[in-house]
Motif scaffolding. Structure first.
Motif, PDB file in Angstrom:
ATOM      1  N   SER A 223      11.277 -11.267 -29.298  1.00 55.06           N
ATOM      2  CA  SER A 223       9.975 -11.094 -28.735  1.00 55.06           C
ATOM      3  C   SER A 223       9.365  -9.824 -29.340  1.00 55.06           C
ATOM      4  O   SER A 223       9.892  -8.831 -29.452  1.00 55.06           O
ATOM      5  N   TRP A 224       7.830  -9.922 -29.494  1.00 58.20           N
ATOM      6  CA  TRP A 224       7.085  -8.748 -29.737  1.00 58.20           C
ATOM      7  C   TRP A 224       5.671  -8.897 -29.264  1.00 58.20           C
ATOM      8  O   TRP A 224       5.223  -9.929 -28.949  1.00 58.20           O
ATOM      9  N   GLY A 225       5.000  -7.776 -29.222  1.00 54.52           N
ATOM     10  CA  GLY A 225       3.583  -8.133 -28.937  1.00 54.52           C
ATOM     11  C   GLY A 225       3.308  -7.326 -27.479  1.00 54.52           C
ATOM     12  O   GLY A 225       4.099  -5.972 -26.949  1.00 54.52           O
ATOM     13  N   TRP A 226       2.402  -7.595 -26.718  1.00 54.24           N
ATOM     14  CA  TRP A 226       2.049  -7.120 -25.389  1.00 54.24           C
ATOM     15  C   TRP A 226       2.860  -7.556 -24.369  1.00 54.24           C
ATOM     16  O   TRP A 226       3.549  -8.795 -24.057  1.00 54.24           O
ATOM     17  N   ASN A 227       3.347  -6.415 -23.376  1.00 55.28           N
ATOM     18  CA  ASN A 227       4.350  -6.742 -22.400  1.00 55.28           C
ATOM     19  C   ASN A 227       3.652  -6.430 -21.089  1.00 55.28           C
ATOM     20  O   ASN A 227       4.667  -6.115 -20.172  1.00 55.28           O
ATOM     21  N   GLU A 228       2.611  -6.469 -20.852  1.00 55.80           N
ATOM     22  CA  GLU A 228       1.806  -6.073 -19.728  1.00 55.80           C
ATOM     23  C   GLU A 228       2.410  -6.622 -18.215  1.00 55.80           C
ATOM     24  O   GLU A 228       2.484  -6.257 -17.357  1.00 55.80           O
TER      25      GLU A 228
END
Length: 375
Positions: A223-228
């Motif tokens: 997984s990668w990217g935004w984790n908000e």
């Protein structure tokens, strides 16, 4: 016989009764009569075994359940968007605005292309020479290095994730939330190889609003990217407040998003969870693919992404969900968010085995079979 179950936001009737805003447990949307499902934000398309296509949700400026009259009874595949729908049938590729789908009279599609083979139709939104986005100008050419053969394409809100026949992952578009997986936040106008996954044969890719997943042939998820909202399955700062008198009910939707829109949050403040302001490390943006841990080291067979949540089916027939859960889209019986995979035990308790899963922006749809029947 298989059934499709759904959970998550249903306030526009896309899961059935619009009076039920949050479906926190997976519930049947059509028993045994569906071939496939495609979900947008405010509407859902249901393809029946009789060949009919029905739309549920906010269509034609109201909550409706209407039969689609375009494309005939030989629809091969379809993709549901917020304002437009892509249909593949013997009449060719057609993009229709929602209101034009329900009339027999003369109308011109917003875009049209040549007919596809049944095999090529499975790869939508990929089409010969490029791909189709569900907003103007619709068709976009795809430029890749010579010899790269495309297999599947997943589209996020601002980025694209492509899987080649050889298991390589390529991404392009906005990278400001790390969703391209190249280690930075820069935009990529052309497809670029995700070098961090080079040498790992990838079986499937998925794109959320601003995050990405990849499933390896070995059954591992990256997984990668935004984790908000914890959608990467990594430690996060949950951006909604829990009412201490009713811990099942969030008082605030994350990131200034109001019901009636699906957009990127801006300008919100983060707060640590828990009673103590400890030194636990949180990850807001993960710009390189990270290996995701599942309980008991389970191997994964399928993945899917909503706008801010993620789901996976294990090879032994369990459904896991994580990320933003304010409308019950995780299927865990509450409206909490989670930043690590949680098993949707409701399915096992009902003797149901998941065999396919897709996500709308704030919804999850899972195809199940009776475990006893299939045994």
């Amino acid at each position: 016989m298989t059934d499709w179950l759904a959970c998550g936001y249903g306030g526009l009737g896309q899961l059935g009764d619009p009076r039920e805003e949050a479906h926190v447990w997976p519930k049947a949307i059509c028993r045994g009569s569906l071939r496939s499902v495609s979900a947008g934000w405010g509407a859902t398309l249901l393809h029946t075994r009789k060949g009919h296509l029905w739309a549920k949700g906010f269509v034609c400026s109201k909550s409706s359940h209407l039969r689609v009259l375009r494309g005939g009874n030989d629809i091969q595949a379809f993709v549901c968007g917020e304002d437009f729908v892509l249909l593949a049938s013997s009449e060719g590729l057609q993009v229709w605005a929602w209101p034009d789908l329900f009339h027999d009279g003369p109308a011109v599609p917003a875009w049209q292309g040549a007919a596809l083979t049944d095999e090529d139709a499975k790869a939508l939104p990929l089409v010969p020479g490029g791909y189709v986005e569900l907003h103007p100008p619709f068709f976009r050419e795809l430029s890749l290095p010579e010899g790269v053969q495309v297999w599947r394409l997943a589209l996020g809100r601002e980025h694209a994730v492509l899987l080649s026949f050889t298991g390589q992952v390529w991404t392009w578009g906005s990278g400001r939330h790390g969703q391209l997986g190249h280690g930075g936040l820069e935009e990529e106008k052309q497809a670029r190889l995700v070098e961090a996954l080079h040498g790992l044969p990838i079986l499937e890719v998925a794109a959320g609003g601003w995050h990405s997943l990849a499933l390896s042939c070995a059954g591992d998820v990256y997984s990668w990217g935004w984790n908000e909202a914890g959608q990467l399955g990594l430690p996060s700062k949950m951006d909604f407040i829990i009412d201490p008198l009713d811990p099942e009910k969030p008082l605030q939707i994350p990131g200034d998003v109001q019901v009636g829109q699906e957009s990127e949050p801006h300008g919100h403040k983060h707060a640590r969870r828990g009673a103590e302001n400890d030194e636990k490390e949180f990850i807001s943006i993960q710009a390189l693919p990270a290996l995701l841990d599942f309980p008991h080291g389970e191997d994964i067979a399928a993945i899917a992404c909503g706008s801010r949540h993620s789901v996976a089916i294990t090879k032994c027939g369990k459904l896991y969900a994580w990320g933003w859960g304010a409308y019950g889209q995780l299927g865990l019986g509450d409206r909490r968010g989670h930043d690590e995979p949680h098993c949707v035990s409701f399915l096992q308790e009902q003797g149901l085995r998941p065999c396919a899963v897709i996500c709308g922006s704030w919804t999850t749809f899972v195809q199940v079979e009776n475990d006893k029947t299939s045994a």
